[in-house]
Motif scaffolding. Structure first.
Motif, PDB file in Angstrom:
ATOM      1  N   ASP A 203       1.008  -1.320   0.182  1.00 52.65           N
ATOM      2  CA  ASP A 203      -0.012   0.217  -0.248  1.00 52.65           C
ATOM      3  C   ASP A 203       1.014   1.192   0.095  1.00 52.65           C
ATOM      4  N   TYR A 206       2.624   1.577  -3.019  1.00 60.31           N
ATOM      5  CA  TYR A 206       1.540   2.183  -4.183  1.00 60.31           C
ATOM      6  C   TYR A 206       1.355   3.750  -4.665  1.00 60.31           C
ATOM      7  N   SER A 207       1.181   3.646  -3.292  1.00 61.09           N
ATOM      8  CA  SER A 207       0.976   5.565  -2.819  1.00 61.09           C
ATOM      9  C   SER A 207       2.419   6.507  -2.725  1.00 61.09           C
ATOM     10  N   THR A 208       3.375   5.637  -3.040  1.00 64.10           N
ATOM     11  CA  THR A 208       4.771   6.316  -2.629  1.00 64.10           C
ATOM     12  C   THR A 208       5.321   6.415  -4.624  1.00 64.10           C
ATOM     13  N   ASP A 209       4.584   5.680  -5.384  1.00 65.98           N
ATOM     14  CA  ASP A 209       4.468   5.422  -6.668  1.00 65.98           C
ATOM     15  C   ASP A 209       3.955   6.261  -6.781  1.00 65.98           C
ATOM     16  N   THR A 210       2.619   6.700  -6.772  1.00 67.90           N
ATOM     17  CA  THR A 210       1.482   7.957  -7.500  1.00 67.90           C
ATOM     18  C   THR A 210       2.605   8.818  -7.391  1.00 67.90           C
ATOM     19  N   LYS A 211       2.472   9.180  -6.084  1.00 67.18           N
ATOM     20  CA  LYS A 211       3.096  10.608  -5.247  1.00 67.18           C
ATOM     21  C   LYS A 211       4.648  10.941  -6.542  1.00 67.18           C
ATOM     22  N   GLU A 213       5.289   9.764  -9.685  1.00 66.72           N
ATOM     23  CA  GLU A 213       5.198  10.488 -10.812  1.00 66.72           C
ATOM     24  C   GLU A 213       4.123  11.441 -10.514  1.00 66.72           C
ATOM     25  N   ASP A 214       3.600  11.802  -9.511  1.00 69.59           N
ATOM     26  CA  ASP A 214       3.054  12.970  -9.513  1.00 69.59           C
ATOM     27  C   ASP A 214       4.163  14.499  -9.632  1.00 69.59           C
ATOM     28  N   ARG A 217       5.960  14.771 -12.458  1.00 67.03           N
ATOM     29  CA  ARG A 217       5.428  15.282 -14.030  1.00 67.03           C
ATOM     30  C   ARG A 217       5.662  16.792 -13.721  1.00 67.03           C
TER      31      ARG A 217
END
Length: 425
Positions: A203, A206-211, A213-214, A217
């Motif tokens: 968990d 996934y949260s860390t990967d999302t952050k 990617e953001d 960018r």
């Protein structure tokens, strides 16, 4: 009569008896005492620590299991006056070995008695408690002998029936069983906990990967803006740098020209100084030495001229003086010769022909010697001619003798001989 006895802090001096039949005892530790010969009894008692090794072999415990126990005890005689007196009554006259044996038997008796009231587990598991119990029970008995137990420890406990080994095996098996169970439970709990941690980790991932990617960018957008600004700034900076570099090169060139002008001026000054140096060098190496040489030659010539003049004057003076001396000498010689001739003439006149004849006769040997001197160097004389010619030559030689004498002396030998009576010319 008596003498003095001394003792150190590790020894007690027991003095008994004395004058007038006294029976009182005295104890001295670390001091001295006066003793009367044949009357006072002086004995010594050691106060040093004694190490004992009590041992009880095959003593049955409360369970009937025979055990062998060994210990280590530290004991010593107490210094208190009353207790020291008691110890002296018990041990005075005995050596240290005998004292140790007495204390050792007491300790072993108490150790044997206490060991029979305990179980093997109590003895084996709590040795300190067992040793403290022995020390408490034995202390009053040895204390009544004036002995103090400083320490008592159990050194070893073992048996010959493998009871302790079996007890150890059972304990080991129990511990091993509990350990295996604990390991299984720990592995189960660890698996559950690991799964929970893995889920939490996923968990978080996934949260860390999302952050990430953001953030990536946003980072790229910001980086593009920053790159544009940086490139613009770089271009402006490059143009400003080139302009500033051109200005700096111009200033550097102006400075170089100024440096070249200064170097040229310095070079001209150096060349002028070099010309002056060469002139001074020429002056020092050619002109001044030439002037010095000319002055030296002139001085030498003047000196030689003065020397020649003085030499000529001295030589003229010497010649003049020599000539004057020679003239004076000639004058004196002439006067002496004239005086001699005058006196000779006077003598000749006084004595007449006889004196002249005497002088001639005296001179003949000298004349003959001078005539014969060349002949003395002649090795051989050869006369050529007959006997008649030899006679003629001798006669002619003798005939020439008077003229020769007349020529040498001015005396006519023929006339002088004619005046001598009986002589023939």
């Amino acid at each position: 009569m008596g003498n003095i006895h001394t003792t150190g802090p590790n020894e007690a001096l027991i003095v008994s008896g004395g004058c007038c039949g006294s029976t009182k005892k005295r104890t001295i530790v670390g001091g001295w005492a006066w003793a009367w010969w044949l009357v006072t009894d002086v004995q010594r008692l050691s106060l040093e620590v004694m190490t004992l090794n009590p041992m009880c072999e095959n003593v049955e415990t409360a369970q009937g299991v025979p055990l062998t126990v060994t210990g280590v005890a530290q004991c010593k005689i107490m210094k208190a006056d009353e207790l020291l007196g008691t110890a002296s009554e018990q041990f005075l006259g005995k050596n240290v070995k005998e004292i140790k044996q007495t204390i050792l038997q007491t300790l072993e008796g108490h150790l044997r008695a206490i060991l029979g009231t305990l179980t093997v587990e109590e003895v084996y598991k709590d040795r300190d408690q067992f040793a403290a119990l022995v020390r408490e029970v034995a202390a009053p008995d040895v204390g009544r002998m004036g002995i103090e137990i400083l320490s008592f420890t159990i050194k070893d406990v073992y048996d010959d029936v493998q009871y302790l080994a079996s007890l150890g095996k059972a304990q080991t098996a129990s511990v091993k069983r509990d350990a295996d169970a604990g390991v299984a439970e720990a592995n189960r709990d660890a698996g559950i906990r690991e799964a929970e941690c893995e889920k939490s980790a996923m968990d978080v991932k996934y949260s860390t990967d999302t952050k990430i990617e953001d953030n990536s960018r946003m980072y790229k957008l910001q980086k593009a803006n920053f790159d544009q600004e940086i490139n613009t700034a770089k271009a402006e900076s490059q143009l400003a740098y080139e302009l500033q570099a051109a200005k700096i090169r111009q200033r550097i060139r102006n400075e170089e020209i100024q440096i070249e002008v200064v170097e040229r001026r310095k070079q001209i000054e150096i060349e002028a100084q070099e010309v002056q140096r060469k002139e001074r060098e020429l002056m020092a190496t050619v002109k001044l030495p030439a002037e010095a040489e000319a002055h030296r030659v002139q001085t030498i010539a003047q000196g030689k001229q003065c020397q020649t003049i003085e030499t000529a004057r001295a030589e003229a003076e010497r010649i003049r003086k020599i000539g004057s001396a020679e003239a004076h000498a000639i004058e004196l010689v002439g006067k002496a010769e004239a005086e001699r001739m005058r006196m000779k003439a006077h003598v000749y006149k006084q004595y007449g022909d006889a004196a002249i004849m005497n002088i001639v006769l005296e001179s003949l040997p000298k004349i003959a010697a001078e005539v014969a001197a060349p002949l003395a160097k002649t090795d051989e004389i050869v006369l050529i001619g007959g006997n008649d010619n030899l006679t003629n030559d001798v006669t002619r030689l003798v005939a020439q003798l008077p003229p020769s004498i007349n020529a040498l002396t001015g005396v006519d030998l023929s006339k002088v001989l004619s005046k001598i009576p009986g002589a023939k010319a």
